[in-house]
Design an enzyme around this catalytic site. Structure first.
Site: not given
Length: 391
Positions: A72, A201, A293, A297, A385
């Protein structure tokens, strides 16, 4: 039994550590309280940072990940019916993440350990770590109905939050930093192709939602729910209806529905135990730290811990210097606290707290607009990220 490194726990951290040590010519024994089937099927995280992917490849454990994992190059943020894509490679100099479930990582590492590595004992329950502050620590464990002792030069506790390793560090030497959140995630697995090719998200006035995936044909989705929610209290159609509301946009995007095969509720907490070392006992992964979550990580932090330990022990073997082993806790905690900060920021950015005021709602939207409109803010998110570097 005797070995150089006794490893408690055959999750991804313990298994990867055994693999790294094997490649460095250092022997180890892995003790796992559960059976192999349980380890290979427990559902956990599925997002691998760039650094984790690179480590697995270098350890010879990346063949199936490269074949079946989903690379991704970004995520999508949704808020106020808007959509904004964060382009990872453009913001980080080429880094990305890979969707590859923890269960699959464990299967790959177990196969390699049983084929090439040292002993891996399933249904071997660690009872206590003894002599951690001496030059000859040991692990007392129960296997096949009898107690035994594994004598070690070093012990690494990869046995999670409820394991025995952390209990061997005297309470008067420790500091604990903790935060619990007043909400949880209701997660589902569904037999339907993901409705978007990257993670979504969503911040919504009704609460957070996440669109993720396990494969091109299996979707993984989450809803923010009150802490203590019973997963079975939500009907299947009720879940889909709520997901549809929270992912709503002003364009023609739609959420595809399918049979729900699994439901679960994940509590949200932040936790750090300092120090991560006592004598010749070293903690790794959830034994020392937990993150909510939202930032993906947890697994990646555990990988950072065991990479740090393996490199430090190899350095000691090569040079005779224990300098890097002595700095293990300090080194790991620098990375851990940055990940805790990022996970906290993502959680507070996207979740609506009970009793949130209109001011707090507008602050969330202002922060999201800042990420969407300022390259510096967007870069900070992308760099975190895709993963903080291993030292």
């Amino acid at each position: 039994m005797r070995t150089t490194v006794g490893i408690i726990g055959a999750g991804p951290a313990g298994l990867l550590l055994a693999r790294l040590l094997h490649r460095a010519g250092i022997d180890s024994v892995v003790l796992e309280s559960r059976d192999r089937a349980y380890v290979e099927h427990r559902q956990r995280a599925g997002i691998l940072e760039q650094g984790t992917v690179d480590v697995l490849r270098a350890a010879g454990a990346g063949e199936r990940m490269d074949r079946e994992g989903l690379r991704h190059d970004g995520i999508e943020l949704r808020y106020d019916r808007k959509r904004h894509r964060v382009d990872f490679p453009a913001l980080t100099g080429g880094r990305s993440v890979t969707v590859y479930a923890q269960t699959e990582v464990c299967k790959d590492l177990i196969a390699l350990q049983l084929k090439e590595g040292g002993p891996l004992l399933f249904e071997a329950e660690a009872l206590a770590v003894e002599g951690a502050d001496t030059g000859a620590p040991s692990i007392r464990f129960r296997h096949e109905g009898r107690e035994d002792v594994l004598e070690c030069e070093y012990v690494v506790g990869c046995d999670g939050f409820w394991g025995v390793a952390r209990k061997a560090i005297p309470a008067e030497l420790t500091r604990v930093f903790e935060r619990t959140y007043p909400y949880a995630w209701l997660g589902i697995l569904a037999d339907v192709p993901p409705s978007h090719d990257e993670l979504v998200y969503a911040r919504h006035d009704r609460g957070f939602a996440l669109l993720s995936m396990r494969s091109p044909s299996v979707s993984r989705l989450y809803l923010q729910v009150p802490e203590g929610t019973d997963a079975d209290s939500w009907g299947d159609e009720e879940i889909w209806d709520e997901l549809e509301r929270r992912f709503e946009t002003d364009d023609d995007w739609t959420l595809d529905r399918g049979p729900i095969t699994q439901k679960s509720v994940t509590p949200m907490r932040s936790y750090v135990h300092e120090p991560m070392r006592h004598g010749r006992l070293f903690l790794a992964g959830d034994a020392a730290h937990i993150v909510p979550p939202t930032g993906a990580k947890g697994l990646n932090l555990a990988v950072g811990d065991v990479v740090t330990f393996a490199r430090a022990l190899s350095y000691q073997r090569e040079t005779g210097s224990a300098e890097r082993l002595d700095r293990y806790s300090e080194t790991c905690l620098r990375r851990i606290w940055q990940a805790e900060r990022f996970s906290y920021d993502m959680t507070s950015l996207l979740h609506r707290s009970p009793g949130a005021t209109p001011f707090e709602d507008r602050m969330q939207l202002a922060r999201l607009e800042r990420i969407a409109g300022a390259r510096a803010a967007e870069t900070d998110l992308a760099e975190a990220y895709t993963g903080f570097p291993f030292e």
